[in-house]
Design an enzyme around this catalytic site. Structure first.
Site, PDB file in Angstrom:
ATOM      1  N   GLU A 192       0.885  -1.183   0.000  1.00  0.00           N
ATOM      2  CA  GLU A 192       0.000   0.000   0.000  1.00  0.00           C
ATOM      3  C   GLU A 192       0.918   1.227   0.000  1.00  0.00           C
ATOM      4  OE1 GLU A 192      -2.313   0.593   3.590  1.00  0.00           O
ATOM      5  OE2 GLU A 192      -3.679   2.012   2.608  1.00  0.00           O
ATOM      6  N   ASP A 270     -12.269  -0.436   1.781  1.00  0.00           N
ATOM      7  CA  ASP A 270     -11.279  -0.216   2.840  1.00  0.00           C
ATOM      8  C   ASP A 270     -11.918   0.382   4.102  1.00  0.00           C
ATOM      9  OD1 ASP A 270      -8.742  -0.521   3.861  1.00  0.00           O
ATOM     10  OD2 ASP A 270      -7.806   1.051   2.674  1.00  0.00           O
TER      11      ASP A 270
END
Ligand code: HPA
Ligand code: ZN
Length: 329
Positions: A192, A270
């Site tokens: 990420e 998310d």
């Protein structure tokens, strides 16, 4: 009718909308350092992952009882169902609660109440994935897995989240080995903010079956070839990446290039309360920003079922519910 889809990268604590945060704060006598929901929403401007995590963990102070966790999950499931979600694999962060004196049993049983009736009430099947906070110690992760033992019948797998850089997957080698021996499925956030080598490590050292984000995979062609060959799913979260400045704008998001490279991509939300949208909103956003076709979206929706921790028969049943794209005469 929204496309039927599975959501595979969703932090339940990241679904805490400002309205529910204030409601729970009042119920539990917790003082929030914001005058109202409007002022709280103004704090949702992030520079990076850590600046988000600071707010994410501090707002969790309002979550105290089984009722609170039930309300949180119920609100998510209702919203997700309205955006076409038929199956949700839900992350939770037990250490963020046990550190505040809230036992893991309160979290799991509270969430479980909403999850237990989700299929009947919302048409959404669910799984729970216990995430270790990677900026805490490996010992703390092991203690958390031990504390989770009485609740393993409710838990499908383990994951790894929180501040990534400086906390490589290898730090959690032992706890993943124990999780594996308990029959748990394995995923981890990797790539990420951290480098592609963290993705490789998550595969090699932790034995993960699915990579959360994997956003930076394209930087390593060998890794891409391996992910394609082994059909390792990636759970991408486009709106999150923009809000946390992992990508400059949605038009620069690598999703389309990743799909073109043959990667098994899925689209997820998310922390939807913080990042400007639920999973359907993420689908809509990439459709317009990246010019994805209806067929591309259908592939993403189908991938979400293929990548889910569902049995073969269940997958087949779900796939038959995914409508074929309309043909233009
Ligand atoms: N990344 C890492 N940890 C997290 C996230 C994320 O996007 N959301 C909640 N915990
Ligand atoms: Zn995440």
């Amino acid at each position: 009718m929204p496309l039927p889809k599975a959501e595979l990268h969703l932090h339940i604590e990241g679904t805490l909308e400002p309205e529910l945060a204030f409601e729970l704060a009042a119920r539990n006598g917790v003082r929030l350092p914001y005058a109202d929901t409007e002022e709280l929403r103004k704090a949702y401007l992030f520079d990076d992952l850590q600046s988000f995590l600071d707010l994410y963990y501090s707002l969790m102070a309002v979550l105290r009882t089984e009722d609170d966790f039930e309300a949180l999950a119920e609100a998510y499931l209702a919203r997700a169902a309205a955006q076409g979600v038929r199956h949700a694999e839900i992350f939770f962060d037990p250490q963020a609660h046990t550190a505040r004196g809230v036992p893991i049993g309160t979290v799991v049983e509270g969430l479980g109440r909403a999850l237990d009736r989700s299929e009947a009430r919302h048409g959404v099947t669910t799984r729970l994935i216990l995430c270790f906070l990677r900026d805490l110690s490996a010992e703390s992760a092991m203690e958390t897995l031990e504390a989770a033992r009485p609740y393993l019948h409710r838990i499908t797998g383990v994951g790894l989240d929180s501040a990534e850089v400086g906390h490589p997957p290898s730090k959690f080698r032992e706890v993943y080995a124990v999780a594996d021996s308990l029959g748990l499925r394995k995923v981890a956030h990797a790539g990420e903010e951290g480098p592609p080598s963290y993705i490789t490590e998550a595969l090699d050292v932790l034995g993960v079956e699915r990579v959360d984000h994997g956003l930076r995979a394209l930087e390593d062609p060998e890794l891409v070839a391996r992910l394609v060959r082994d059909r390792i799913p990636l759970t991408l979260c486009p709106l999150s990446n923009v809000r946390l400045r992992a990508v400059r704008s949605l038009t620069e998001h690598p999703l389309r290039r990743m799909m073109d490279a043959g990667l098994l991509c899925t689209v997820n939300s998310d922390d939807p309360a913080y990042f400007g949208g639920y999973v359907g909103d993420n689908f809509d956003a990439v459709e317009s920003a990246l010019g994805l076709s209806r067929e591309d979206l259908r592939v993403l929706a189908r991938n979400s079922f293929v990548a889910a921790f569902l049995g073969e028969l269940t997958i087949a049943a779900d796939l038959t519910r995914v409508p074929l794209p309309k043909r233009t005469p």
